[in-house]
Write a protein that holds these residues in place. Structure first.
Motif, PDB file in Angstrom:
ATOM      1  N   HIS A 206      43.372  36.842  -0.464  1.00 23.00           N
ATOM      2  CA  HIS A 206      41.752  37.181  -0.626  1.00 23.00           C
ATOM      3  C   HIS A 206      41.642  38.147  -1.630  1.00 23.00           C
ATOM      4  N   ALA A 207      40.810  38.057  -2.718  1.00 24.78           N
ATOM      5  CA  ALA A 207      40.564  39.196  -3.726  1.00 24.78           C
ATOM      6  C   ALA A 207      39.217  39.200  -4.379  1.00 24.78           C
ATOM      7  N   GLU A 208      38.549  40.254  -4.320  1.00 21.63           N
ATOM      8  CA  GLU A 208      37.336  40.637  -5.127  1.00 21.63           C
ATOM      9  C   GLU A 208      36.158  39.334  -4.386  1.00 21.63           C
ATOM     10  N   GLY A 209      36.295  39.188  -3.212  1.00 19.00           N
ATOM     11  CA  GLY A 209      35.195  38.253  -2.576  1.00 19.00           C
ATOM     12  C   GLY A 209      35.633  36.702  -2.627  1.00 19.00           C
ATOM     13  N   LYS A 210      36.898  36.490  -3.050  1.00 22.13           N
ATOM     14  CA  LYS A 210      37.212  35.229  -3.351  1.00 22.13           C
ATOM     15  C   LYS A 210      38.375  34.880  -2.633  1.00 22.13           C
TER      16      LYS A 210
ATOM     17  N   GLY B 274      47.279  30.323  -5.043  1.00 24.11           N
ATOM     18  CA  GLY B 274      47.185  31.060  -6.738  1.00 24.11           C
ATOM     19  C   GLY B 274      45.832  30.476  -7.092  1.00 24.11           C
ATOM     20  N   LYS B 275      45.144  29.712  -6.826  1.00 20.94           N
ATOM     21  CA  LYS B 275      43.919  29.035  -7.231  1.00 20.94           C
ATOM     22  C   LYS B 275      42.741  29.332  -6.578  1.00 20.94           C
ATOM     23  N   PRO B 276      41.778  29.706  -7.155  1.00 24.58           N
ATOM     24  CA  PRO B 276      40.352  29.919  -6.555  1.00 24.58           C
ATOM     25  C   PRO B 276      39.811  28.791  -5.536  1.00 24.58           C
ATOM     26  N   VAL B 277      39.646  28.922  -4.618  1.00 21.39           N
ATOM     27  CA  VAL B 277      38.986  27.867  -3.599  1.00 21.39           C
ATOM     28  C   VAL B 277      37.350  28.069  -3.365  1.00 21.39           C
TER      29      VAL B 277
END
Length: 360
Positions: A228-232, A237-240
């Motif tokens: 989890h990083a910056e609300g994502k 390794g890929k945003p979901v």
């Protein structure tokens, strides 16, 4: 056996993770018979369990199975198990949208005297391969030193045996210890678990003594990472983009139908109001649905009152109940690949208790 008030008893084997890890020197009482347990699935806020008139435990959480050890209360061939459902406050569950059942099921199970007490499983990717580590707490309840084998098999998503191994264990009478098992799974980096392609490995832990398998525990394993990083949320390794739907399971068949329908509508995440039955997480592991697991804290009492003691979430007297429910939720599900996040509860206001459970 008698079950009050008028519910059917369903005896069958069952293993529930307790999630306690011990180093050398951990001890436990010695029993003169196999270890018996009673497990309850869902019920009114409070229930008390006794065997032959001896109290063995009580619990208040209607959304999480409760489990009680019965060794010192069971005697002879005929025993009476009594479950009492006393009138009690419905807090901290007054905000639940569904009606709470009195009691949906109860069953008994027993384990051998040399057995698996608990386990924790983790995975790490090393390039195109994966490292699997299982920390297994084993226990000896015999009144003498015992030697046995702790074994494991790892099956690929296609059902092939990828790795196997065994460790000889010698435990003093009444002792527990943590045994670490490790396996390298070649090619696991190319078979990552995700909602689109839920590549599910299967780990089987079992205790063997001479030529007999005394107990085995199957575990779902998914290689990959959640961060989890910056609300994502990131998976491998890929945003979901999580598209959650509220869901409280009723039966395995109904859940499979609901998942199929939700996937057609573009949903990829289930967010239940309370912890769910074991098969809920197993089905989500297999079908590729992310899960936000939520502690059974759903109170509607004075949620806007911020003074100390004004709402349950800001009343320190309720901290033990909040902490117990949060820990029970986490310990039951945290090894499942489908879990991407945890919720401290539903719309229950804010305050000291939720902050403390967050820090835990």
């Amino acid at each position: 056996m008698e079950l009050s008030p008028g519910r059917e008893l369903h005896p069958k084997p069952y293993r529930r993770r307790r999630h306690r890890l011990y180093g050398n020197g951990g001890t436990a009482g010695v029993l003169g018979r196999p270890h018996h347990h009673a497990a309850l699935r869902r019920g009114r806020n409070s229930h008390r369990v006794s065997v032959n008139g001896t109290a063995v435990g009580s619990a208040r959480d209607s959304g999480t199975p409760s489990e009680f050890e019965l060794p010192n209360a069971v005697a002879g061939r005929t025993n009476t198990l009594r479950i009492e459902l006393p009138a009690d406050t419905d807090e901290p569950e007054s905000g639940l949208r569904r009606q709470r059942a009195d009691l949906t099921s109860c069953f008994l199970y027993s384990q051998p005297r040399t057995r698996i007490w608990d386990y924790d499983v983790s995975t790490v990717l090393t390039g195109s391969d994966g490292e699997l580590t299982a920390r297994v707490v084993v226990e000896n309840r015999y009144p003498s030193e015992e030697t046995f084998s702790l074994c494991f098999d790892v099956f690929s998503p296609e059902g092939r045996v990828e790795e196997y191994g065994t460790k000889r264990v010698t435990l003093p009478a009444g002792d527990r210890d943590t045994v670490t098992l490790r396996a390298t799974i070649y090619g696991a980096g190319k078979k990552l678990w995700g909602a689109e392609k839920p590549a599910l490995y299967r780990l089987t832990l079992f205790v063997r003594k001479e030529d007999r398998i005394l107990e085995y525990v199957p575990v779902n394993v998914g290689f990959g990472t959640v961060s989890h990083a910056e609300g994502k949320v990131y998976r491998n390794g890929k945003p979901v983009e999580l598209r959650p739907a509220r869901c409280d399971a009723t039966t395995p068949a109904a859940l499979r139908r609901e998942i199929a329908a939700l996937k057609k509508e573009g949903f990829n995440t289930l967010w239940p109001d309370t912890p769910q039955p074991w098969w809920f997480y197993d089905i989500c592991d297999r079908t590729g649905m992310y899960v936000i697991d939520q502690a059974n804290i759903n109170t509607s009492y004075e949620t806007g009152n911020r003074r100390i003691g004004g709402c349950l979430s800001n009343d320190p007297a309720w901290l033990p109940e909040y902490m117990e429910r949060t820990q029970a939720m986490f310990r039951r599900s945290h090894t499942h690949p489908c879990i991407v996040a945890w919720s401290l509860g539903g719309q229950s206001g804010n305050g000291f208790n939720l902050y403390r459970t967050y820090l835990w």
